[in-house]
Design an enzyme around this catalytic site. Structure first.
Site, short mmCIF file in Angstrom:
data_model
loop_
_atom_site.label_atom_id
_atom_site.label_comp_id
_atom_site.label_asym_id
_atom_site.label_seq_id
_atom_site.Cartn_x
_atom_site.Cartn_y
_atom_site.Cartn_z
N ARG A 143 43.93 28.87 19.60
CA ARG A 143 42.69 29.16 18.86
C ARG A 143 42.36 30.64 18.78
NH1 ARG A 143 41.54 23.81 20.29
NH2 ARG A 143 42.94 24.35 21.96
N THR A 144 42.31 31.30 19.94
CA THR A 144 41.79 32.67 19.97
C THR A 144 42.69 33.62 19.19
OG1 THR A 144 40.86 32.14 22.12
CG2 THR A 144 40.93 34.47 21.54
N LYS B 28 60.49 41.99 29.98
CA LYS B 28 61.50 42.76 30.73
C LYS B 28 60.80 43.62 31.79
CE LYS B 28 64.39 43.26 26.63
NZ LYS B 28 64.73 44.23 25.57
N ARG C 177 44.65 39.55 25.72
CA ARG C 177 44.45 38.41 26.65
C ARG C 177 45.44 38.61 27.78
NH1 ARG C 177 43.80 32.05 25.61
NH2 ARG C 177 41.77 32.87 25.09
N HIS D 214 35.38 36.17 28.69
CA HIS D 214 35.92 35.85 27.37
C HIS D 214 34.74 36.03 26.40
CE1 HIS D 214 38.19 34.17 24.23
NE2 HIS D 214 38.54 33.01 24.72
C1 NCD Z 1 39.52 29.14 26.83
C2 NCD Z 1 40.31 30.23 27.48
O1 NCD Z 1 41.47 30.46 27.19
O2 NCD Z 1 39.71 30.86 28.34
N1 NCD Z 1 39.98 28.69 25.61
C3 NCD Z 1 39.78 29.39 24.47
O3 NCD Z 1 39.81 30.59 24.44
N2 NCD Z 1 39.53 28.66 23.36
C4 NCD Z 1 39.19 28.04 27.73
C5 NCD Z 1 40.29 27.29 28.37
O4 NCD Z 1 41.46 27.67 28.34
O5 NCD Z 1 39.96 26.28 28.98
#
Ligand code: NCD
Length: 325
Positions: free
Chosen positions: A55-56, A83, A105, A135
């Site tokens: 999603r993100t 690597k 991320r 987040h």
């Molecule tokens: C979340 C995340 O990765 O922190 N998901 C997301 O970004 N949609 C929550 C999760 O992984 O449970």
């Protein structure tokens, strides 16, 4: 507004409201036949994902593309990161490529802050989830979704009762949501077994409950969290069945909710564990809408951090001063 978005703490109340209002304006683009604005033409946005994401990552990519930015997707698998290349060398490479924004991320809490603090790059750093820390864009899209469903007469989130349920300990979504929802005036209750609450939670601006039934009945929003097995080295509850019985959202609990209350989940869901399929797919569920709203909110964040700022000029100066690979 701050140049980076690392934590909800980077935002004032006014900043947060500005992002939500801007997202509401930009959402209109998503409904238009041509879903594009020229605002970030010539800007480069890099998606730097060290952890899996569906999603993100897609949402940030769609947001940047709808603003006409060039998007480079850089995932740990298949790049020199696997690597063993350091965060610093990666950052210097991105700087040399002229990244105006890096969306990162990372499994380690604080990695985005390190990228921003070390001044390896001149662009904006946006935290797309760091370890169990924060987040922020997820919290913003959650607040945006709640705002879209306010009852007639209710102007903002103040006084709204939001329950955040489940694996708070490992959830960066919970942390960012607590900070943002509190900033916006909502009353947040965390519901979890004691083993899934972080140390020091007493100092958070929340109420804490160890049973779900009473809380679901009085909440305006019930936000379920994924059980994050990948972050669990130990056993945090006796069995999945037991957890589900005590802390899962199921058909019976759904019936106890107010008819206008919302069911939310950031995804990905463990259907049958923290949320039953009938709750996830119920009329009260806004889970799919959360995903759609994520694009508008991320467009707003990119627009406000990059749009109209003198970043391009700064970038080209640094690049002509020293080219570093
Ligand atoms: C979340 C995340 O990765 O922190 N998901 C997301 O970004 N949609 C929550 C999760 O992984 O449970």
């Amino acid at each position: 507004m701050n140049r980076h978005l690392l934590s909800i703490n980077d935002l004032t109340y006014e900043d947060a409201v500005l992002i939500l209002d801007t997202a509401a304006e930009l959402a209109k683009i998503s409904d238009a036949p041509v879903k594009k604005l020229p605002t970030l033409r010539g800007r480069t946005v890099v998606n730097l994902f060290f952890e899996d994401s569906t999603r993100t990552r897609i949402s940030f990519e769609a947001a940047a593309k709808r603003l006409s930015a060039d998007v480079i997707n850089f995932s740990a698998k298949g790049s020199s990161l696997s690597k063993g290349e350091s965060l610093k060398d990666t950052a210097l490479t991105l700087q040399a490529m002229g990244a105006d924004a890096v969306i990162i991320r990372h499994g380690a809490s604080g990695a985005p802050a390190r990228l921003a603090d070390q001044q390896w790059m001149t662009g904006s750093v946006i935290n797309a989830g760091d370890g169990t820390h924060e987040h922020p864009t997820q919290a913003l899209l959650d607040a945006f979704t709640i705002r879209k469903h306010l009852r007639p007469g209710q102007k903002d989130l103040s006084g709204l009762k939001v329950a955040i349920v489940g694996d708070v300990l490992h959830s960066r979504v919970a942390r960012s949501n607590v900070l943002l929802l509190h900033k916006l005036g909502a009353i947040v209750t965390l519901v979890a077994p004691p083993t899934l609450l972080p140390v020091g939670v007493e100092s958070w601006p929340v109420e804490i409950a160890f049973g779900l039934d009473l809380v679901v009945a009085k909440s305006d929003v019930v936000m379920m969290l994924r059980i994050q097995r990948e972050r669990m080295a130990d056993l945090f509850f006796p069995s999945e069945r037991e957890y589900s019985r005590q802390f899962g959202l199921n058909g019976d609990r759904l019936k106890m909710m107010q008819p206008t209350a919302l069911v939310m989940h950031p995804g990905p869901m463990n259907r049958g564990l923290e949320i039953s399929a009938d709750s996830a797919d119920s009329l009260q569920s806004v889970i799919v809408e959360q995903v759609a709203n994520g694009v508008s909110v991320r467009m707003a964040v990119l627009y406000l951090l990059l749009g109209g700022s003198p970043l391009s000029a700064e970038n080209s100066k640094v690049l002509s001063d020293k080219v570093v690979i």
